[in-house]
Design an enzyme around this catalytic site. Structure first.
Site, PDB file in Angstrom:
ATOM      1  CE1 TYR A  22     -13.539  36.614  98.865  1.00 23.92           C
ATOM      2  CE2 TYR A  22     -15.754  36.006  98.170  1.00 23.92           C
ATOM      3  CZ  TYR A  22     -14.410  35.708  98.275  1.00 23.92           C
ATOM      4  OH  TYR A  22     -13.930  34.536  97.778  1.00 23.92           O
ATOM      5  CB  ILE A  69     -27.946  28.851  95.980  1.00 26.23           C
ATOM      6  CG1 ILE A  69     -29.344  29.055  95.477  1.00 26.23           C
ATOM      7  CG2 ILE A  69     -27.544  29.962  96.868  1.00 26.23           C
ATOM      8  CD1 ILE A  69     -30.344  29.064  96.650  1.00 26.23           C
ATOM      9  CD  GLU A 105     -36.636  28.312 101.456  1.00 27.09           C
ATOM     10  OE1 GLU A 105     -35.554  27.793 101.754  1.00 27.09           O
ATOM     11  OE2 GLU A 105     -37.687  27.657 101.285  1.00 27.09           O
ATOM     12  CE  LYS A 107     -27.776  33.467  99.932  1.00 28.48           C
ATOM     13  NZ  LYS A 107     -26.788  33.477 100.982  1.00 28.48           N
ATOM     14  CB  CYS A 407     -22.132  77.135 124.545  1.00 29.45           C
ATOM     15  SG  CYS A 407     -21.901  75.958 125.890  1.00 29.45           S
ATOM     16  CB  CYS A 428     -25.290  74.803 125.490  1.00 27.63           C
ATOM     17  SG  CYS A 428     -24.535  74.005 124.054  1.00 27.63           S
TER      18      CYS A 428
HETATM   19  S1  IVH Z   1     -30.840  26.319  99.652  1.00 31.53           S
HETATM   20  C1  IVH Z   1     -29.330  23.698  96.466  1.00 31.53           C
HETATM   21  N1  IVH Z   1     -32.120  28.006 101.186  1.00 31.53           N
HETATM   22  O1  IVH Z   1     -27.047  30.235 101.190  1.00 31.53           O
HETATM   23  C2  IVH Z   1     -29.692  24.828  97.336  1.00 31.53           C
HETATM   24  N2  IVH Z   1     -29.756  28.138 101.139  1.00 31.53           N
HETATM   25  O2  IVH Z   1     -25.142  29.358  98.465  1.00 31.53           O
HETATM   26  C3  IVH Z   1     -28.911  24.839  98.558  1.00 31.53           C
HETATM   27  N3  IVH Z   1     -28.826  29.847 102.642  1.00 31.53           N
HETATM   28  O3  IVH Z   1     -24.798  27.639 101.564  1.00 31.53           O
HETATM   29  C4  IVH Z   1     -29.142  25.989  99.442  1.00 31.53           C
HETATM   30  N4  IVH Z   1     -30.750  30.561 103.431  1.00 31.53           N
HETATM   31  O4  IVH Z   1     -25.874  28.502 103.653  1.00 31.53           O
HETATM   32  C5  IVH Z   1     -30.917  27.604 100.752  1.00 31.53           C
HETATM   33  N5  IVH Z   1     -33.415  29.421 102.524  1.00 31.53           N
HETATM   34  C6  IVH Z   1     -32.211  29.005 102.086  1.00 31.53           C
HETATM   35  C7  IVH Z   1     -31.013  29.591 102.549  1.00 31.53           C
HETATM   36  C8  IVH Z   1     -29.792  29.122 102.038  1.00 31.53           C
HETATM   37  C9  IVH Z   1     -29.434  30.706 103.485  1.00 31.53           C
HETATM   38  C10 IVH Z   1     -27.365  29.766 102.446  1.00 31.53           C
HETATM   39  C11 IVH Z   1     -26.789  28.406 102.590  1.00 31.53           C
HETATM   40  C12 IVH Z   1     -26.062  28.128 101.323  1.00 31.53           C
HETATM   41  C13 IVH Z   1     -25.998  29.477 100.656  1.00 31.53           C
HETATM   42  C14 IVH Z   1     -26.268  29.388  99.186  1.00 31.53           C
END
Ligand code: IVH
Length: 669
Positions: A22, A69, A105, A107, A407, A428
């Site tokens: 995607y 983000i 952190e 994701k 075999c 075998c």
């Molecule tokens: S911060 C303004 N932190 O990633 C910042 N997002 O497009 C807002 N996500 O929709 C998001 N881990 O579902 C943030 N540690 C993290 C995250 C996180 C996963 C996801 C979230 C968001 C997408 C970013």
């Protein structure tokens, strides 16, 4: 096309292509639109944040929009450097200025959630939706045990907590196991399963799917003094009783970001949940405000991706491989694809049932997953892309004409088992190394010095093909091997010679008959006394042996029904492998002073090894078991005995030392 996939992904929670695919299509479209602005339309998927309100769930307008983000798809350290450079330039920091502090952190790969607490009480949970308006899923979110219904020590009028709802991988596998047991459709991946669960109309349905949550940000706040840094906010969340990931750090500049990216990349496969990258946020809220926003994304945050663990490719063929134990595994031969950091051209289909359940056929487009060192697997088929001339559903027996592809021996599948197996056993070639190692191991023929490296060499060099070849080895062929000195060659030959004198039980165990472990081998040897009687025993006769049931009986019968296996046995006898046989009916038993006694061994004895003690006890008629229970007569304990000794004391079972054991064994029955 892209709009359709976007709809399946965001609205229906049922994507048909992997995320990486995607993303690729999305970027392609962005590039085309950039080059040819006249082609850009108002409804292009690049022009909006996708996600609609499902009919049935109440729409909720977010007090503060839920932003997305920026994503850095350059998965190398360069990705982190670029972000740091953008931040520094936007803040007008020159080279001499100190490094920026970042909160780093994970994701999480789930779905974003806004939790609204009023006076510390959860009043509303809403999905992100299109960022402006989401859906009210409060009832469903209340079923997630990890999400506090009341925050600890917070009475602020409004505190909105944002975070990710996700499903752990082990919980996902367990859910799929349950689906299989019920004969229902399995789920494709944890993320979509979590998203689907959150948007159920019936909270009871959500409650059956194990979900988890991590908090990572703020929404609307009234009456709460917001900490000065992002890390401070996360610490405050944790103190309120919200789940916050421990895998986070405050780091300095680009180098700190890179270090975090590398460290979490190494840890990725050991985490109990999926991540698709890490997120960097400027830690200081003052600097965040200074940096502000682009249209939809803050300038102070970025998601730095890892290589995707799932990709799409085409199945060119389905091969059947024979494993070291004779197990037949269907393997998809793929159009090579870059996934999880390497190029993959084979992926396991596990077994016939799994292949049919996923309905994978030659010609299909499939999603391939490769996580860490785990062997690549086919997760599912993209049915939309099935060609008209796709192959038939896999029928393993028919494909192989009932014969092992290596075999030619018959293949068989036992009742209740998922795996087909080659019955060739010792004959075998695919099973050769395994068979030889098993035969030579300490508890079988006990050929000292014949380890796996040597067996690899001997088999690969073609010196040994079957078990009897072991006893045809000569100095010349051994000396020809790499790293084999004269002395060790002579030692090995002497050890082989020594191993020929064995017992019927060890010999039987060494043959590696399926389901015949050491104990069963002993039972069979004791009952039949002589090998020929056992080889010719009918099923009924085999079932007469204490502790032998239909599975073991039929496995023994099948083994000796294969002419190849009998040949191997004859050749071994001809080579001089021998044992004492009783010629009458069942072996006349030697005196057994400990007959009927149940003994447990624990800790290290001063002189006897665990195996020696076990052999002595069994020879005296005792049964040696692994755990202490009321049925245990004695526990023989040595140094550093642990919980078994405690258990014995608790149950008041007699505890003996090595001296007492030897005395018992010496005593006349
Ligand atoms: S911060 C303004 N932190 O990633 C910042 N997002 O497009 C807002 N996500 O929709 C998001 N881990 O579902 C943030 N540690 C993290 C995250 C996180 C996963 C996801 C979230 C968001 C997408 C970013």
């Amino acid at each position: 096309m892209l709009a359709l996939h976007a709809h399946r992904y965001y609205v229906l929670d049922d994507p048909q292509i992997p995320d990486a695919e995607y993303d690729r299509l999305f970027q392609e479209l962005q590039a085309i639109e950039a080059a040819h602005p006249e082609l850009l339309t108002a409804d292009s998927p690049t022009q909006r944040v996708i996600g609609q309100v499902l009919p049935g769930l109440r729409p909720v307008r977010h007090a503060v929009p839920m932003l997305s983000i920026d994503t850095e798809t350059d998965t190398t350290p360069e990705g982190a450097r670029k972000f740091d450079a953008r931040v520094r330039s936007a803040l007008k920091l020159d080279e001499a200025a100190p490094s920026v502090e970042y909160a780093a952190e994970l994701k999480f790969d789930g779905l974003a959630m806004n939790l609204r607490y009023e006076s510390g009480v959860l009043v509303l949970a809403a999905t992100r939706g299109d960022g402006e308006t989401g859906e009210d899923v409060t009832q469903n979110i209340r079923t997630i045990g990890q999400i506090p219904l009341r925050l600890i020590g917070v009475d602020a009028p409004v505190l909105e907590v944002r975070g990710e709802v996700y499903m752990r991988r082990d919980h996902f596998e367990r859910l799929n196991d349950q689906q299989r047991e019920k004969g229902e459709k399995t789920y494709v991946n944890p993320r979509n399963t979590a998203a689907g669960a959150v948007r159920q109309l019936d909270p009871a349905a959500t409650a059956t799917r194990p979900l988890s949550f991590f908090a990572y940000g703020l929404g609307e706040v009234q009456g709460w003094e917001v900490p000065a840094t992002h890390a401070g906010i996360l610490d405050a969340f944790a103190a309120m009783g919200l789940p916050v990931s421990a895998d986070r750090a405050v780091v300095q500049g680009a180098e700190g970001l890179i270090e975090f990216h590398v460290a979490m990349g190494a840890k990725r496969d050991a985490l109990p949940f999926d991540i698709d990258g890490v997120v960097y946020k400027v830690d200081s809220r003052a600097l965040q405000q200074q940096l502000g926003f682009k249209t939809r994304e803050p300038r102070w945050a970025v998601a730095h991706k890892y290589p995707a663990q799932e990709q799409m490719t085409v199945v060119r063929d389905i091969d059947i491989q024979v494993g070291r134990t004779g197990k037949l595994t269907p393997v998809a031969k793929l159009e090579p694809v870059f996934v999880g950091g390497t190029t993959v051209s084979n992926a396991t289909l596990h077994n016939e049932d799994a292949t049919r359940r996923k309905d994978v056929r030659i010609g299909d487009t499939v999603i391939v997953r490769r996580a860490g060192d785990v062997i690549p697997e086919v997760v599912g088929v993209v049915l939309d892309r099935r060609p008209a001339d796709v192959g038939e559903p896999l029928d393993l027996y028919k494909r192989l004409g009932g014969k092992c592809p290596i075999c030619g021996s018959a293949i068989a599948r036992e009742e209740g088992e998922v795996d087909w197996r080659c019955s060739g056993g010792l004959f075998c070639p695919a099973q050769r190394k395994q068979a030889i190692l098993h035969f030579a191991q300490r508890r079988a023929l006990d050929v000292e010095g014949l380890g796996d490296k040597l067996v690899d060499q001997l088999v690969d060099a073609g010196v040994i093909r079957t078990l009897p070849d072991l006893f045809k080895l000569g100095l010349a062929s051994l000396n020809a091997l790499d790293r084999m000195g004269d002395k060790s060659a002579q030692n090995l030959l002497a050890n082989l010679e020594k191993s020929k004198r064995t017992t019927l039980a060890r010999f039987l165990y060494g043959l590696g008959i399926r389901h015949v472990g050491e104990t069963t081998a002993k039972d069979l040897a004791r009952h039949f006394g002589a090998l020929d009687r056992l080889m010719d025993a009918s099923l009924e006769h085999l079932l007469d042996v204490p502790d032998v049931g239909p599975i073991v009986a039929s496995s023994v019968r099948t083994f000796f029904d294969q002419p190849h296996n009998r040949e191997v046995v004859e050749q071994l006898r001809a080579a001089g492998v021998s044992w004492g046989e009783s010629d009458g009916a069942p072996e006349a038993s030697a005196p057994k002073p400990l007959a009927g006694k149940v003994v447990v061994l624990t800790g290290t004895l001063p002189t006897l090894s665990r195996d020696q003690a076990k052999d002595l006890l069994e020879a005296a008629g005792a049964k040696v078991t692994g755990s202490v229970s009321k049925k245990t007569d004695w526990v023989v304990a040595g140094a550093e005995a642990g919980s078994k000794l405690d258990k014995a004391r608790e149950l008041g079972i007699a505890v003996l030392g090595e001296d007492e054991l030897l005395a018992l064994l010496a005593a006349p029955g």
